[in-house]
Design a protein around this motif. Sequence first.
Motif, mmCIF file in Angstrom:
data_model
loop_
_atom_site.group_PDB
_atom_site.id
_atom_site.type_symbol
_atom_site.label_atom_id
_atom_site.label_comp_id
_atom_site.label_asym_id
_atom_site.label_seq_id
_atom_site.Cartn_x
_atom_site.Cartn_y
_atom_site.Cartn_z
ATOM 1 N N TYR A 82 0.646 -1.275 0.059
ATOM 2 C CA TYR A 82 -0.033 0.137 0.131
ATOM 3 C C TYR A 82 0.908 1.086 -0.044
ATOM 4 C CZ TYR A 82 -3.575 -3.494 0.889
ATOM 5 O OH TYR A 82 -4.359 -4.475 0.698
ATOM 6 N N ALA A 83 0.966 1.991 -0.899
ATOM 7 C CA ALA A 83 1.703 3.103 -1.277
ATOM 8 C C ALA A 83 0.897 4.157 -0.947
ATOM 9 C CB ALA A 83 2.460 2.949 -2.536
ATOM 10 N N ARG A 84 -0.191 4.456 -1.694
ATOM 11 C CA ARG A 84 -0.876 6.073 -1.699
ATOM 12 C C ARG A 84 -2.230 5.706 -0.591
ATOM 13 N NH1 ARG A 84 -3.099 8.614 -6.667
ATOM 14 N NH2 ARG A 84 -3.038 10.600 -5.244
ATOM 15 N N HIS A 85 -2.808 4.552 -0.753
ATOM 16 C CA HIS A 85 -4.305 4.762 -0.019
ATOM 17 C C HIS A 85 -4.191 3.784 1.171
ATOM 18 C CE1 HIS A 85 -6.597 6.144 -3.554
ATOM 19 N NE2 HIS A 85 -5.747 5.674 -4.276
ATOM 20 N N SER A 86 -5.037 3.983 2.053
ATOM 21 C CA SER A 86 -5.252 3.482 3.586
ATOM 22 C C SER A 86 -4.742 2.002 3.377
ATOM 23 C CB SER A 86 -6.469 3.829 4.107
ATOM 24 O OG SER A 86 -6.525 3.405 5.380
ATOM 25 N N HIS A 87 -3.919 1.513 4.008
ATOM 26 C CA HIS A 87 -3.874 -0.029 4.115
ATOM 27 C C HIS A 87 -5.061 -0.649 4.909
ATOM 28 C CE1 HIS A 87 -2.597 0.428 8.326
ATOM 29 N NE2 HIS A 87 -1.966 1.509 7.995
ATOM 30 N N SER A 88 -5.762 0.191 5.769
ATOM 31 C CA SER A 88 -6.900 -0.514 6.558
ATOM 32 C C SER A 88 -8.113 -0.324 5.638
ATOM 33 C CB SER A 88 -6.930 0.205 7.892
ATOM 34 O OG SER A 88 -7.319 1.622 7.626
ATOM 35 N N LYS A 89 -8.139 0.391 5.090
ATOM 36 C CA LYS A 89 -9.579 0.624 4.300
ATOM 37 C C LYS A 89 -9.626 -0.333 3.054
ATOM 38 C CE LYS A 89 -11.723 4.104 3.968
ATOM 39 N NZ LYS A 89 -12.158 5.444 3.843
ATOM 40 N N TRP A 90 -8.383 -0.862 2.586
ATOM 41 C CA TRP A 90 -8.672 -1.700 1.478
ATOM 42 C C TRP A 90 -8.145 -3.114 1.818
ATOM 43 C CZ3 TRP A 90 -11.739 0.003 -1.792
ATOM 44 C CH2 TRP A 90 -11.893 1.518 -1.829
ATOM 45 N N ARG A 91 -7.493 -3.412 2.917
ATOM 46 C CA ARG A 91 -7.459 -4.859 3.175
ATOM 47 C C ARG A 91 -8.835 -5.376 3.586
ATOM 48 N NH1 ARG A 91 -4.053 -5.230 8.088
ATOM 49 N NH2 ARG A 91 -4.743 -2.953 8.468
ATOM 50 N N THR A 92 -8.951 -6.755 3.298
ATOM 51 C CA THR A 92 -10.217 -7.562 3.374
ATOM 52 C C THR A 92 -10.408 -7.622 4.981
ATOM 53 O OG1 THR A 92 -8.874 -9.791 3.338
ATOM 54 C CG2 THR A 92 -9.776 -8.829 1.300
ATOM 55 N N GLY A 93 -9.595 -7.652 5.749
ATOM 56 C CA GLY A 93 -9.972 -7.780 7.309
ATOM 57 C C GLY A 93 -9.731 -9.305 7.593
ATOM 58 N N LEU A 94 -9.499 -9.997 6.646
ATOM 59 C CA LEU A 94 -9.265 -11.559 6.889
ATOM 60 C C LEU A 94 -7.721 -11.535 7.715
ATOM 61 C CD1 LEU A 94 -10.760 -13.028 3.493
ATOM 62 C CD2 LEU A 94 -11.679 -12.949 5.920
ATOM 63 N N PRO A 95 -7.712 -12.660 8.530
ATOM 64 C CA PRO A 95 -6.508 -12.729 9.303
ATOM 65 C C PRO A 95 -5.178 -12.921 8.357
ATOM 66 C CG PRO A 95 -7.864 -14.424 9.679
ATOM 67 C CD PRO A 95 -8.644 -13.710 8.881
ATOM 68 N N HIS A 96 -5.179 -13.676 7.411
ATOM 69 C CA HIS A 96 -4.221 -13.832 6.198
ATOM 70 C C HIS A 96 -3.832 -12.921 5.318
ATOM 71 C CE1 HIS A 96 -7.842 -15.163 4.012
ATOM 72 N NE2 HIS A 96 -7.052 -14.865 2.856
ATOM 73 N N HIS A 97 -4.614 -11.496 5.299
ATOM 74 C CA HIS A 97 -4.174 -10.620 4.617
ATOM 75 C C HIS A 97 -3.645 -9.515 5.171
ATOM 76 C CE1 HIS A 97 -6.283 -7.692 1.463
ATOM 77 N NE2 HIS A 97 -4.865 -8.084 1.236
ATOM 78 N N HIS A 98 -2.075 -9.304 4.823
ATOM 79 C CA HIS A 98 -1.532 -8.660 5.366
ATOM 80 C C HIS A 98 -1.114 -7.231 4.685
ATOM 81 C CE1 HIS A 98 -0.727 -11.842 8.454
ATOM 82 N NE2 HIS A 98 -0.747 -12.550 7.223
ATOM 83 N N ALA A 99 -0.454 -6.217 5.462
ATOM 84 C CA ALA A 99 -0.158 -5.031 4.768
ATOM 85 C C ALA A 99 1.222 -4.553 5.000
ATOM 86 C CB ALA A 99 -1.194 -3.841 5.041
ATOM 87 N N VAL A 100 1.987 -4.296 4.097
ATOM 88 C CA VAL A 100 3.176 -3.422 4.096
ATOM 89 C C VAL A 100 2.877 -1.952 3.408
ATOM 90 C CG1 VAL A 100 5.450 -3.436 3.224
ATOM 91 C CG2 VAL A 100 4.593 -5.509 3.907
ATOM 92 N N ALA A 101 3.009 -1.008 4.142
ATOM 93 C CA ALA A 101 2.363 0.293 3.772
ATOM 94 C C ALA A 101 3.810 1.320 4.178
ATOM 95 C CB ALA A 101 1.349 0.662 4.717
ATOM 96 N N THR A 102 3.536 2.401 3.262
ATOM 97 C CA THR A 102 4.254 3.607 3.201
ATOM 98 C C THR A 102 3.666 4.410 4.340
ATOM 99 O OG1 THR A 102 3.023 4.756 1.518
ATOM 100 C CG2 THR A 102 4.883 3.537 0.871
ATOM 101 N N ASP A 103 4.534 5.825 4.568
ATOM 102 C CA ASP A 103 3.951 6.544 5.623
ATOM 103 C C ASP A 103 2.799 7.084 5.010
ATOM 104 O OD1 ASP A 103 6.264 6.038 7.012
ATOM 105 O OD2 ASP A 103 7.646 7.579 6.614
ATOM 106 N N GLN A 104 2.931 7.426 3.718
ATOM 107 C CA GLN A 104 1.628 8.048 2.991
ATOM 108 C C GLN A 104 0.251 7.221 3.452
ATOM 109 O OE1 GLN A 104 1.411 10.868 0.531
ATOM 110 N NE2 GLN A 104 -0.754 10.425 -0.059
ATOM 111 N N SER A 105 0.427 5.933 3.296
ATOM 112 C CA SER A 105 -0.575 4.912 3.480
ATOM 113 C C SER A 105 -1.035 5.125 4.904
ATOM 114 C CB SER A 105 -0.255 3.563 2.894
ATOM 115 O OG SER A 105 -1.412 2.700 3.435
ATOM 116 N N ASP A 106 -0.028 5.087 5.880
ATOM 117 C CA ASP A 106 -0.430 5.091 7.242
ATOM 118 C C ASP A 106 -0.988 6.462 7.573
ATOM 119 O OD1 ASP A 106 -0.325 3.357 9.477
ATOM 120 O OD2 ASP A 106 1.154 4.925 10.482
ATOM 121 N N ARG A 107 -0.589 7.590 6.997
ATOM 122 C CA ARG A 107 -1.204 8.830 7.100
ATOM 123 C C ARG A 107 -2.846 8.777 6.657
ATOM 124 N NH1 ARG A 107 3.714 10.887 5.965
ATOM 125 N NH2 ARG A 107 3.180 11.363 3.563
#
Length: 149
Positions: A82-107
């Motif tokens: 996840y580079a630009r968009h929110s990692h939490s908004k676009w993950r499925t919420g399933l326990p096997h779906h992980h995110a690696v995110a930029t500072d922008q994504s975290d903001r």
Amino acid sequence: EAQQSQARLLLIGGAQDGGLKISAEPPRRHVQVLHLDGVPADDLTDLFPRCHLIVGNDTGLTHLAALARGSGDDGPPVVGLYARHSHSKWRTGLPHHHAVATDQSDRMHQGDLCPVRDAIAPDTDVHMDTFPPASLARVCLDLLNEVGR
């Protein structure tokens, strides 16, 4: 290489001319790279549960991979980049779906923001080359080791 085992890396791309194209790179020490271009998404839903790990950028195909499960609801861990968009908004919420995110994504996550909807100018770290290969490899190895337990 870290596990001293053979791996097959499938790189999935779109169809340039509307057709299916499968090609292989010359084998490397531990990795065989196959390019799958133009494979229909419904065929990929059958392929994803057979993989050991899936890594993809923030696209529908990565989300589809997280939702594609084998019999018994098993399947591989999925890592979304996840580079630009929110990692939490676009993950499925399933326990096997992980995110690696930029500072922008975290903001974007912290402020419940969208760079498109809220007209936020991109930061300088919004490209996939922001993710250092060694760091991404560490995340992937950790997930593969968890699955193997």
